[in-house]
Design an enzyme around this catalytic site. Structure first.
Site, PDB file in Angstrom:
ATOM      1  N   GLU A   1      -5.525  -4.236  10.613  1.00 49.28           N
ATOM      2  CA  GLU A   1      -4.481  -3.237  10.795  1.00 49.28           C
ATOM      3  C   GLU A   1      -4.763  -2.430  12.055  1.00 49.28           C
ATOM      4  O   GLU A   1      -5.545  -1.463  12.014  1.00 49.28           O
ATOM      5  CB  GLU A   1      -4.433  -2.284   9.598  1.00 49.28           C
ATOM      6  CG  GLU A   1      -4.146  -2.976   8.281  1.00 49.28           C
ATOM      7  CD  GLU A   1      -3.543  -2.014   7.257  1.00 49.28           C
ATOM      8  OE1 GLU A   1      -2.451  -2.309   6.769  1.00 49.28           O
ATOM      9  OE2 GLU A   1      -4.161  -0.970   6.970  1.00 49.28           O
TER      10      GLU A   1
ATOM     11  N   GLU B   1      -6.777   5.351   7.406  1.00 45.26           N
ATOM     12  CA  GLU B   1      -6.560   6.758   7.050  1.00 45.26           C
ATOM     13  C   GLU B   1      -7.793   7.341   6.363  1.00 45.26           C
ATOM     14  O   GLU B   1      -8.097   8.522   6.514  1.00 45.26           O
ATOM     15  CB  GLU B   1      -5.308   6.886   6.166  1.00 45.26           C
ATOM     16  CG  GLU B   1      -4.041   6.671   6.993  1.00 45.26           C
ATOM     17  CD  GLU B   1      -2.868   6.079   6.224  1.00 45.26           C
ATOM     18  OE1 GLU B   1      -2.895   6.074   4.984  1.00 45.26           O
ATOM     19  OE2 GLU B   1      -1.936   5.599   6.898  1.00 45.26           O
TER      20      GLU B   1
ATOM     21  N   ASN C   1       0.882  -1.169   0.000  1.00 42.44           N
ATOM     22  CA  ASN C   1       0.000   0.000   0.000  1.00 42.44           C
ATOM     23  C   ASN C   1       0.920   1.219   0.000  1.00 42.44           C
ATOM     24  O   ASN C   1       1.441   1.609   1.034  1.00 42.44           O
ATOM     25  CB  ASN C   1      -0.890  -0.015   1.248  1.00 42.44           C
ATOM     26  CG  ASN C   1      -1.660   1.285   1.409  1.00 42.44           C
ATOM     27  OD1 ASN C   1      -1.819   2.037   0.447  1.00 42.44           O
ATOM     28  ND2 ASN C   1      -2.142   1.551   2.617  1.00 42.44           N
ATOM     29  N   TRP C   2       1.089   1.785  -1.180  1.00 41.98           N
ATOM     30  CA  TRP C   2       2.035   2.908  -1.292  1.00 41.98           C
ATOM     31  C   TRP C   2       1.479   4.213  -0.735  1.00 41.98           C
ATOM     32  O   TRP C   2       2.207   5.178  -0.582  1.00 41.98           O
ATOM     33  CB  TRP C   2       2.435   3.108  -2.765  1.00 41.98           C
ATOM     34  CG  TRP C   2       3.409   2.089  -3.267  1.00 41.98           C
ATOM     35  CD1 TRP C   2       4.060   1.130  -2.531  1.00 41.98           C
ATOM     36  CD2 TRP C   2       3.877   1.938  -4.617  1.00 41.98           C
ATOM     37  NE1 TRP C   2       4.887   0.397  -3.337  1.00 41.98           N
ATOM     38  CE2 TRP C   2       4.793   0.875  -4.629  1.00 41.98           C
ATOM     39  CE3 TRP C   2       3.588   2.600  -5.807  1.00 41.98           C
ATOM     40  CZ2 TRP C   2       5.438   0.451  -5.789  1.00 41.98           C
ATOM     41  CZ3 TRP C   2       4.235   2.180  -6.970  1.00 41.98           C
ATOM     42  CH2 TRP C   2       5.145   1.124  -6.956  1.00 41.98           C
ATOM     43  N   LYS C   3       0.181   4.257  -0.514  1.00 39.60           N
ATOM     44  CA  LYS C   3      -0.462   5.491  -0.036  1.00 39.60           C
ATOM     45  C   LYS C   3      -0.219   6.620  -1.055  1.00 39.60           C
ATOM     46  O   LYS C   3      -0.195   6.362  -2.254  1.00 39.60           O
ATOM     47  CB  LYS C   3       0.043   5.854   1.357  1.00 39.60           C
ATOM     48  CG  LYS C   3      -0.005   4.645   2.307  1.00 39.60           C
ATOM     49  CD  LYS C   3       0.194   4.976   3.740  1.00 39.60           C
ATOM     50  CE  LYS C   3       0.129   3.687   4.553  1.00 39.60           C
ATOM     51  NZ  LYS C   3       0.060   3.913   5.978  1.00 39.60           N
TER      52      LYS C   3
ATOM     53  N   SER D   1       3.314  -1.641  10.372  1.00 34.44           N
ATOM     54  CA  SER D   1       4.756  -1.727  10.627  1.00 34.44           C
ATOM     55  C   SER D   1       5.357  -3.097  10.321  1.00 34.44           C
ATOM     56  O   SER D   1       6.287  -3.544  10.994  1.00 34.44           O
ATOM     57  CB  SER D   1       5.077  -1.296  12.068  1.00 34.44           C
ATOM     58  OG  SER D   1       4.720   0.073  12.256  1.00 34.44           O
TER      59      SER D   1
ATOM     60  N   GLY E   1       2.426   2.796  10.547  1.00 30.00           N
ATOM     61  CA  GLY E   1       3.402   3.863  10.340  1.00 30.00           C
ATOM     62  C   GLY E   1       4.097   4.316  11.619  1.00 30.00           C
ATOM     63  O   GLY E   1       4.748   5.353  11.644  1.00 30.00           O
TER      64      GLY E   1
ATOM     65  N   HIS F   1      -9.417   1.752   4.507  1.00 26.06           N
ATOM     66  CA  HIS F   1      -8.171   1.944   5.245  1.00 26.06           C
ATOM     67  C   HIS F   1      -8.396   2.933   6.385  1.00 26.06           C
ATOM     68  O   HIS F   1      -9.185   3.874   6.257  1.00 26.06           O
ATOM     69  CB  HIS F   1      -7.074   2.458   4.306  1.00 26.06           C
ATOM     70  CG  HIS F   1      -5.724   2.436   4.938  1.00 26.06           C
ATOM     71  ND1 HIS F   1      -5.288   3.432   5.781  1.00 26.06           N
ATOM     72  CD2 HIS F   1      -4.729   1.520   4.888  1.00 26.06           C
ATOM     73  CE1 HIS F   1      -4.071   3.124   6.221  1.00 26.06           C
ATOM     74  NE2 HIS F   1      -3.710   1.969   5.685  1.00 26.06           N
TER      75      HIS F   1
ATOM     76  N   GLY G   1       2.902  -0.839   4.187  1.00 24.86           N
ATOM     77  CA  GLY G   1       3.022   0.549   3.773  1.00 24.86           C
ATOM     78  C   GLY G   1       4.481   0.940   3.578  1.00 24.86           C
ATOM     79  O   GLY G   1       5.091   0.698   2.538  1.00 24.86           O
ATOM     80  N   GLY G   2       5.059   1.535   4.610  1.00 28.30           N
ATOM     81  CA  GLY G   2       6.405   2.105   4.519  1.00 28.30           C
ATOM     82  C   GLY G   2       7.457   1.159   3.947  1.00 28.30           C
ATOM     83  O   GLY G   2       8.255   1.547   3.086  1.00 28.30           O
TER      84      GLY G   2
HETATM   85  P1  PGA Z   1       2.847   0.662   7.508  1.00 26.94           P
HETATM   86  O1  PGA Z   1       1.399   0.895   6.845  1.00 26.94           O
HETATM   87  O2  PGA Z   1       3.357  -0.654   6.996  1.00 26.94           O
HETATM   88  O3  PGA Z   1       3.680   1.830   7.049  1.00 26.94           O
HETATM   89  O4  PGA Z   1       2.645   0.641   8.997  1.00 26.94           O
HETATM   90  C1  PGA Z   1       0.508  -0.160   6.671  1.00 26.94           C
HETATM   91  C2  PGA Z   1      -0.776   0.341   6.073  1.00 26.94           C
HETATM   92  O5  PGA Z   1      -1.179   1.479   6.364  1.00 26.94           O
HETATM   93  O6  PGA Z   1      -1.434  -0.372   5.275  1.00 26.94           O
END
Ligand code: PGA
Length: 251
Positions: free
Chosen positions: A167, A97, A9-11, A213, A173, A95, A234-235
Site C-alpha cells: 500500500e 495509519e 478495511n473499514w478502518k 484508492s 485515501g 497498516h 478502504g473507502g
Molecule cells: P483506500 O484505503 O482504499 O481508501 O485508499 C486503503 C487502505 O488504507 O487499506
C-alpha cells in the site's frame, strides 16, 4: 495457483447497525464468488455480530489490529486469542495509519504477525513507501526493510502463510492510485525478495495484495498484473455495491 483475495478495511467506520446493513446487502451481491476469497475487516466492536452473520458464507472476518500477547495487564488491548474466540480468521497488521499515528515499528509488527500465526489467524501485513521515499527512489529499499523486518524469524512455511499488502502511502485515501506498472513492479520486487529468503515455492504461493484508492473502475487493470493477487480496499469497501463490484473485478 494463488487464489485471489479481496479484503475490505473499514478502518474506524461503521456501528453495529451499519455493519448489519452492509452485510445484509452485500452477501446476495457476491453469491457465487467462491473462486476467490472475500474478507471483511472491521472495528472490534462489530466483529462478534458480524461473525454470526457470516457463519457458513465463506466470507472471512478480519480485525484491524491485535496486541501480541495472549493475555495480561495491557489495558485497552485485544489479544489474538480474543480474536479467534470472536470468530476472526484474519487480522490486518502494520497498516500505514498505525505506523504513522501509533508509532508502530517493523519489530512490533513482526511480533504481531507471529502472534497472529501462532493462533491460526492469517496476518495481512501492510508495507508501502511514503511519497518522499518514492521521489527519492527509495521505494524498493523501504519495501525490502519493511518486509524483512515484519517477517523476521519466520520460516518459509510461515512466511508464505502471511498475506502481504503493498500500500503506497501516497495512494491511501487520496484517490491517487498507483499505475498498474508501479504496482506490478513493487509486487514483483516483494516476490523476488521472498524467493531469495524463503525459496521458489514460498515465493510462488505468497499472496500480495495491492491497496491504495482501489475503486470499481480501476480494479480490473490492477488485478490484471501477474503479481497482484488481490486488493485491500478502504473507502470503496464501505458501500456494499461498490465493494461487490471490486469482488467481481473480472466481470
Ligand atoms: P483506500 O484505503 O482504499 O481508501 O485508499 C486503503 C487502505 O488504507 O487499506
Amino acid at each position: 495457483m494463488r487464489k485471489k483475495l479481496l479484503a475490505a478495511n473499514w478502518k474506524m467506520y461503521k456501528t453495529i447497525p451499519e455493519m448489519k446493513d452492509f452485510i445484509g446487502t452485500f452477501l446476495p451481491l457476491i453469491n457465487g464468488a467462491s473462486d476467490r476469497d472475500v474478507v471483511l475487516g472491521m472495528p472490534f466492536t462489530a466483529l462478534a455480530t458480524a461473525a454470526a452473520m457470516l457463519q457458513g458464507t465463506g466470507v472471512g472476518l478480519a480485525a484491524e489490529n491485535l496486541y501480541p500477547e495472549e493475555k495480561g495487564a495491557f489495558t485497552g488491548e485485544i489479544s489474538p486469542v480474543m480474536l479467534t474466540d470472536v470468530g476472526c480468521t484474519y487480522v490486518i497488521v502494520g497498516h500505514s495509519e498505525r505506523r504513522q499515528y501509533f508509532g508502530e515499528t517493523d519489530e512490533f509488527i513482526n511480533r504481531k504477525a507471529k502472534a497472529a500465526l501462532s493462533h491460526r489467524l492469517t496476518p495481512i501485513v501492510c508495507v508501502g513507501e511514503r511519497l518522499e521515499e518514492r521521489e527519492r527512489n527509495r521505494t524498493m529499499q523501504v519495501l525490502e526493510t519493511q518486509v524483512a523486518g515484519s517477517l523476521a524469524g519466520l520460516d518459509a512455511a510461515a512466511a508464505s502463510a502471511v498475506v502481504i499488502a503493498y500500500e503506497p502511502v501516497w495512494a491511501i485515501g487520496t484517490g491517487k492510485v498507483a499505475t498498474p506498472q508501479q504496482a506490478q513492479e513493487a509486487h514483483a520486487f516483494i516476490r523476488s525478495q521472498f524467493a531469495r529468503h524463503y525459496g521458489a515455492a514460498a515465493a510462488a504461493s505468497v499472496r500480495i495484495l495491492y491497496g491504495g484508492s482501489v475503486k470499481p473502475d480501476n480494479v480490473r487493470e490492477i488485478m490484471a498484473q501477474p503479481d497482484v493477487d488481490g486488493g485491500l480496499v478502504g473507502g470503496a469497501a464501505l458501500d456494499p455495491h461498490s465493494f461487490s463490484k471490486i469482488v467481481w473485478y473480472d466481470r
